[in-house]
Write an enzyme that holds these catalytic residues in place. Structure first.
Site, PDB file in Angstrom:
ATOM      1  N   ARG A   8       0.834  -1.196   0.000  1.00  0.00           N
ATOM      2  CA  ARG A   8       0.000   0.000   0.000  1.00  0.00           C
ATOM      3  C   ARG A   8       0.870   1.247   0.000  1.00  0.00           C
ATOM      4  O   ARG A   8       0.587   2.214  -0.697  1.00  0.00           O
ATOM      5  CB  ARG A   8      -0.940  -0.027   1.208  1.00  0.00           C
ATOM      6  CG  ARG A   8      -2.204  -0.861   1.037  1.00  0.00           C
ATOM      7  CD  ARG A   8      -1.980  -2.260   0.492  1.00  0.00           C
ATOM      8  NE  ARG A   8      -3.193  -3.027   0.340  1.00  0.00           N
ATOM      9  CZ  ARG A   8      -3.623  -3.923   1.209  1.00  0.00           C
ATOM     10  NH1 ARG A   8      -2.935  -4.173   2.309  1.00  0.00           N
ATOM     11  NH2 ARG A   8      -4.734  -4.586   0.981  1.00  0.00           N
ATOM     12  N   ASP A  10       0.003  -7.079  -3.883  1.00  0.00           N
ATOM     13  CA  ASP A  10      -1.385  -6.676  -3.594  1.00  0.00           C
ATOM     14  C   ASP A  10      -1.902  -5.837  -4.751  1.00  0.00           C
ATOM     15  O   ASP A  10      -1.196  -5.604  -5.738  1.00  0.00           O
ATOM     16  CB  ASP A  10      -1.482  -5.914  -2.268  1.00  0.00           C
ATOM     17  CG  ASP A  10      -2.778  -6.226  -1.530  1.00  0.00           C
ATOM     18  OD1 ASP A  10      -3.856  -5.986  -2.111  1.00  0.00           O
ATOM     19  OD2 ASP A  10      -2.711  -6.712  -0.392  1.00  0.00           O
ATOM     20  N   HIS A  43      -6.756  -9.919  -4.533  1.00  0.00           N
ATOM     21  CA  HIS A  43      -5.713  -8.897  -4.351  1.00  0.00           C
ATOM     22  C   HIS A  43      -4.664  -9.012  -5.463  1.00  0.00           C
ATOM     23  O   HIS A  43      -3.455  -8.968  -5.208  1.00  0.00           O
ATOM     24  CB  HIS A  43      -5.087  -9.019  -2.973  1.00  0.00           C
ATOM     25  CG  HIS A  43      -5.992  -8.581  -1.863  1.00  0.00           C
ATOM     26  ND1 HIS A  43      -6.373  -7.271  -1.687  1.00  0.00           N
ATOM     27  CD2 HIS A  43      -6.623  -9.293  -0.890  1.00  0.00           C
ATOM     28  CE1 HIS A  43      -7.189  -7.187  -0.633  1.00  0.00           C
ATOM     29  NE2 HIS A  43      -7.362  -8.396  -0.144  1.00  0.00           N
ATOM     30  N   GLU A 100     -10.324 -12.255   0.888  1.00  0.00           N
ATOM     31  CA  GLU A 100     -11.042 -11.166   0.215  1.00  0.00           C
ATOM     32  C   GLU A 100     -11.016 -11.303  -1.307  1.00  0.00           C
ATOM     33  O   GLU A 100     -10.610 -10.396  -2.029  1.00  0.00           O
ATOM     34  CB  GLU A 100     -10.461  -9.817   0.649  1.00  0.00           C
ATOM     35  CG  GLU A 100     -10.606  -9.567   2.144  1.00  0.00           C
ATOM     36  CD  GLU A 100      -9.990  -8.261   2.611  1.00  0.00           C
ATOM     37  OE1 GLU A 100     -10.468  -7.701   3.612  1.00  0.00           O
ATOM     38  OE2 GLU A 100      -9.009  -7.811   1.978  1.00  0.00           O
ATOM     39  N   TYR A 105      -4.472  -6.293  14.866  1.00  0.00           N
ATOM     40  CA  TYR A 105      -4.311  -5.424  13.709  1.00  0.00           C
ATOM     41  C   TYR A 105      -3.787  -4.074  14.200  1.00  0.00           C
ATOM     42  O   TYR A 105      -4.514  -3.285  14.802  1.00  0.00           O
ATOM     43  CB  TYR A 105      -5.630  -5.283  12.948  1.00  0.00           C
ATOM     44  CG  TYR A 105      -5.743  -6.285  11.823  1.00  0.00           C
ATOM     45  CD1 TYR A 105      -5.360  -7.619  12.017  1.00  0.00           C
ATOM     46  CD2 TYR A 105      -6.198  -5.930  10.562  1.00  0.00           C
ATOM     47  CE1 TYR A 105      -5.432  -8.545  11.005  1.00  0.00           C
ATOM     48  CE2 TYR A 105      -6.276  -6.857   9.535  1.00  0.00           C
ATOM     49  CZ  TYR A 105      -5.894  -8.162   9.755  1.00  0.00           C
ATOM     50  OH  TYR A 105      -5.957  -9.084   8.742  1.00  0.00           O
ATOM     51  N   ASP A 119      -2.811  -1.531  12.543  1.00  0.00           N
ATOM     52  CA  ASP A 119      -3.153  -0.342  11.760  1.00  0.00           C
ATOM     53  C   ASP A 119      -4.376   0.364  12.312  1.00  0.00           C
ATOM     54  O   ASP A 119      -4.782   1.402  11.796  1.00  0.00           O
ATOM     55  CB  ASP A 119      -3.374  -0.707  10.288  1.00  0.00           C
ATOM     56  CG  ASP A 119      -4.361  -1.837  10.084  1.00  0.00           C
ATOM     57  OD1 ASP A 119      -4.546  -2.648  11.013  1.00  0.00           O
ATOM     58  OD2 ASP A 119      -4.941  -1.941   8.983  1.00  0.00           O
ATOM     59  N   TRP A 121      -0.779  -3.339   8.386  1.00  0.00           N
ATOM     60  CA  TRP A 121      -1.179  -2.943   7.030  1.00  0.00           C
ATOM     61  C   TRP A 121      -0.910  -1.449   6.828  1.00  0.00           C
ATOM     62  O   TRP A 121      -1.171  -0.636   7.700  1.00  0.00           O
ATOM     63  CB  TRP A 121      -2.652  -3.256   6.803  1.00  0.00           C
ATOM     64  CG  TRP A 121      -2.972  -4.712   6.979  1.00  0.00           C
ATOM     65  CD1 TRP A 121      -3.587  -5.299   8.041  1.00  0.00           C
ATOM     66  CD2 TRP A 121      -2.673  -5.761   6.053  1.00  0.00           C
ATOM     67  NE1 TRP A 121      -3.701  -6.660   7.834  1.00  0.00           N
ATOM     68  CE2 TRP A 121      -3.148  -6.965   6.625  1.00  0.00           C
ATOM     69  CE3 TRP A 121      -2.056  -5.810   4.805  1.00  0.00           C
ATOM     70  CZ2 TRP A 121      -3.022  -8.203   5.989  1.00  0.00           C
ATOM     71  CZ3 TRP A 121      -1.926  -7.035   4.169  1.00  0.00           C
ATOM     72  CH2 TRP A 121      -2.403  -8.216   4.750  1.00  0.00           C
ATOM     73  N   GLU A 130      -1.958   1.057   4.566  1.00  0.00           N
ATOM     74  CA  GLU A 130      -2.746   2.036   3.812  1.00  0.00           C
ATOM     75  C   GLU A 130      -2.465   3.474   4.243  1.00  0.00           C
ATOM     76  O   GLU A 130      -2.445   4.387   3.411  1.00  0.00           O
ATOM     77  CB  GLU A 130      -4.239   1.744   3.975  1.00  0.00           C
ATOM     78  CG  GLU A 130      -4.752   0.576   3.166  1.00  0.00           C
ATOM     79  CD  GLU A 130      -4.693  -0.738   3.923  1.00  0.00           C
ATOM     80  OE1 GLU A 130      -5.398  -1.676   3.545  1.00  0.00           O
ATOM     81  OE2 GLU A 130      -3.914  -0.825   4.899  1.00  0.00           O
TER      82      GLU A 130
END
Length: 811
Positions: free
Chosen positions: A174, A203, A277, A341, A446, A448, A496, A498
């Site tokens: 990301r 990704d 992804h 996902e 997580y 993030d 992650w 982002e």
């Protein structure tokens, strides 16, 4: 021994021998905490006279040399390698001790000598990490520090990890992560006895590994034209920065990282995402998609995308070619193949996929699957075929796969290890089916997510997980099923990226919560204790400062919360994680000093107060100033009912261990705290216009009859989230809860911002009336143009808006 250990666990400090004349008692600020530690009196003092005795051979000599080099660099003492010495010479001795666990060690420190015992090189390595943490933090630096106390407290330690897998994840897709930071990250993991780096290399937003057989992956897939600005649901239309972003690691760089990690006894596990992804790969090689005629671009925003690999021979040939090069670079036992996902939209429309489904005889389930209790579609079973086929290929090369818990859907590949991220159930289901599982549930692991007040924190992916909550996680409860105990092999923190576009942001999100997970992975649950952890973490922050790690400093701030007690009164609660801090506060908006009111216990208040608080130690402020305006009114802390019931967000209320939404006594609309626009955490969500309902009805009972003259309420505008503020309101009151009389009403004409969120706080003046019950009725904000005012996720052109409310106050 156990009683001595428990005393140390509670006290954190042990009196030193008076003969040592040490100004401070011995402290053992080791993170993660050893599983068996017996404190002792006295200290081993480093000097140039200390002998290094290596009797273990092999890699242990390299570890001993690294200890010698670091001590010389930071203390100036040049320890002398030598043959066995007499008892009078101070020495540090490495001895191989057969029979100790794979990563276990014994460490004996007396004023005369240090003896390190292990059966394997990584055992010696972890013993040295413990030695470093018993030395002053300056040992982690790159410069000479003569003024530090270069001595080690006496103790006896017998230690080994709870779990075999103790990992952290790094996502350069990301936002690309410079290779230099990866080395820093590895150092942080090694320092805290973690043994796995999960490297997420592909990704939708970027392909980050050089594959020589497929050069377009670097030429096209590693670059995107721009990047989304702000949180995904802050603006609609979304806003982009217009700046190209890219990068990838050469195979030579990867080999160097893998070798460096191995020198720290860390295994690097690569992740190559499939079948979802995959947009960066499809932008490079569109023939691998279900629709090769389309033009694909590397994604510029975050989320889940319908474009995934098509399960045709050309795709499998490509992925096998990629994995062959990956395996040449990574000697790890595992290869992570993603599996998460992956929408099946393209497969449902794809003639090839549907023909393959028929050829394989795949059908929709008519009864629930025995592993996860769900009925799976034939397309989900096609993903199982995809994953199983790739597993067979990797198994033929002597490797095993790890996949996210979605690989359970449609049938689990025979030898797969499951990484459980959507809560804990996926890992438990896999373990009960006899598969190994690694626990990384998003609500705890997580990293993030927000970890402090979103009003002062940088933008994150959302949610809310504090250090205390992360530390509270126990992957295997004591009463777990025997299969669960046998097959849950470890724990991992996921970082992650982002919203992490710099070294400082990555450090801030990863630490100190990653360190809490390190202790969870190493230390037996019965030996974990929050107060002990926070005492030891104070010095660990000093170590991170020396290393240049820019960890989140909320540990030294004051967190402001409110809670209803057993007497039904709402009180303000203040907390600082530093156990030695004094909390000083004011309620009139002035800045607190070391002489302001000392916080001792939760307190009630009257009216509105501008609460400001800070933590102090020895008269010095530790962290930032924290502020929050709190509102006391006729329904503060009171229970209420709503029609419709609240939805997925129920306000910033916290249960034990900072679990958001877990407090069932304190409720989100009467907790004394108004909402804000930094994020949606404090808001209570309501879905309106469902079954023709277009108003929210809020009803509360006062503690005793009182005159009601005005009601204050807040509603949110966030069109990207499909949220509009109230368009009208009315207040009704009652003395018996059955018959209500209207005492005030208003309609609102709103001026919405061009971008972002806005909070509307409205005051509804009423005819003063004696009442015991108050009803606030809020009219829906109206409808939204689907795909224009918000993302289009349904075929309708016009959709109803939701309503987010916080707070409701009655005066």
């Amino acid at each position: 021994m156990k009683s001595m250990f428990k005393m140390w666990l509670l006290a954190g400090l042990v009196p030193a021998c008076m003969a040592c004349q040490s100004p401070q008692p011995n402290a053992y600020n080791i993170v993660p905490m050893p599983n068996q530690l017996t404190p002792a009196e006295g200290r081993f003092v480093l000097s140039g006279k200390v002998a290094l005795v290596e009797a273990a051979g092999g890699e242990a000599q390299v570890i001993l040399d690294s200890l010698k080099t670091r001590i010389a660099l930071t203390s100036g003492f040049k320890l002398q390698p030598t043959a066995p010495v007499d008892e009078a010479t101070p020495s540090i001795r490495f001895e191989k001790q057969e029979g100790l666990p794979q990563e276990g060690y014994k460490l004996s420190v007396t004023p005369e000598r240090i003896i390190v015992q292990a059966s394997t090189p990584n055992g010696f390595f972890y013993a040295v990490q413990t030695l470093y943490q018993l030395l002053p933090p300056a040992v982690y630096g790159q410069a000479l520090t003569k003024k530090a106390d270069w001595s080690i407290p006496a103790c006896e330690i017998t230690d080994q990890p709870r779990f075999a897998y103790r990992g952290m994840h790094l996502d350069p897709c990301r936002h690309f992560v410079p290779i230099e930071y990866t080395y820093h990250y590895i150092d942080m993991l090694a320092m805290h006895k973690m043994n796995t780096l999960h490297w997420h290399l592909t990704d939708d937003q970027g392909w980050r590994i050089e594959i020589k057989r497929y050069p377009k992956l670097q030429e096209i897939g590693s670059k995107r034209k721009e990047t989304l600005v702000d949180y995904y649901y802050t603006n609609w239309p979304q806003v982009f920065d217009g700046i190209p972003h890219g990068g990838y690691y050469t195979q030579e760089q990867i080999k160097q990282v893998v070798a460096y990690a191995a020198s720290k006894y860390i295994t690097v596990i690569p992740e190559i995402e499939m079948p979802g992804h995959a947009v960066a790969a499809l932008a490079s090689y569109p023939e691998l998609s279900c629709d090769p005629s389309r033009h694909y671009e590397v994604e510029t925003k975050w989320g889940i995308f319908p474009e995934i690999f098509c399960p045709k021979e050309e795709t499998f040939h490509f992925l096998e070619g990629v994995l062959e090069e990956v395996m040449q670079l990574f000697p790890s036992r595992y290869i992570h193949i993603g599996g998460d996902e992956a929408p099946k939209t393209a497969w449902k429309k794809c003639a090839h996929c549907q023909a393959l489904i028929r050829r394989l005889g795949l059908k929709d389930d008519t009864t629930p699957n025995k592993v996860d209790g769900r009925k799976h579609t034939k397309e989900e079973k096609l993903q199982s075929y995809f994953i199983t086929r790739m597993e067979r290929f990797l198994n033929s090369k002597g490797r095993n796969i790890i996949g996210w818990d979605e690989i359970l859907e449609g049938g689990l590949a025979p030898n797969a290890t499951v990484m459980s991220w959507r809560g804990v159930q996926g890992g438990l289901n896999a373990a009960k089916a006899g598969h190994d599982a690694i626990m990384t549930p998003s609500q705890y692991a997580y990293l993030d997510f927000y970890q402090e007040d979103p009003r002062i924190a940088p933008t994150t992916i959302g949610s809310y997980t504090t250090l205390k909550k992360t530390y509270s996680y126990n992957p295997v409860p004591d009463d777990a099923d025997p299969l669960v105990k046998a097959h849950i092999i470890g724990v991992q923190g996921n970082n992650w990226s982002e919203y992490m576009d710099s070294e400082a942001r990555r450090d801030y999100q990863a630490f100190p919560r990653g360190i809490a997970l390190a202790e969870t992975g190493w230390t037996l649950n019965r030996n974990k204790e929050w107060n002990s952890f926070t005492r030891r973490m104070v010095e660990d922050f000093e170590r991170m400062d020396v290393m240049g790690t820019k960890a989140c400093r909320n540990f030294f701030d004051v967190n402001i919360n409110t809670r209803v007690g057993s007497d039904h009164l709402l009180r303000a609660e203040l907390e600082c994680y530093d156990p030695e801090a004094e909390i000083r506060y004011t309620t009139d908006g002035t800045t607190p000093t070391s002489r302001s009111t000392l916080y001792a216990e939760p307190f009630t208040w009257e009216g509105s107060i501008q609460l400001q608080a800070a933590a102090f130690k020895a008269g010095k402020q530790l962290g930032r100033l924290t502020e929050r305006t709190l509102y006391a009114n006729l329904i503060s802390g009171r229970k209420y009912t709503t029609q419709p019931p609240c939805g997925w967000m129920n306000g910033d209320i916290f249960g034990d261990n900072d679990v958001l939404g877990a407090d069932t006594v304190t409720l989100g609309l009467t907790n004394g705290k108004r909402g804000y626009t930094a994020f949606i955490t404090p808001w209570v969500a309501f879905k309106l216009n469902d079954r023709n309902r277009n108003e929210l009805v809020f009803t509360a009972e006062l503690a005793q009859p009182a005159t009601v003259s005005r009601v204050v309420f807040g509603t949110l505008y966030n069109n990207a989230f499909r949220v509009l503020p109230a368009s009208a309101a009315r207040v009704e009151v009652s003395t018996d809860g059955a018959r209500f009389t209207e005492i005030g009403s208003a309609t609102y004409q709103r001026q919405y911002p061009e971008r972002g969120r806005r909070m509307y706080t409205d005051t509804l003046q009423c005819t003063p009336t004696e009442a015991r019950f108050v009803k606030l009725v809020l009219q829906s904000g109206g409808t939204l143009r689907n795909g224009i005012d918000c993302r289009k996720d349904s075929p309708a052109d016009v959709i109803p808006s939701d309503m987010y409310v916080d707070e409701v106050e009655v005066y």
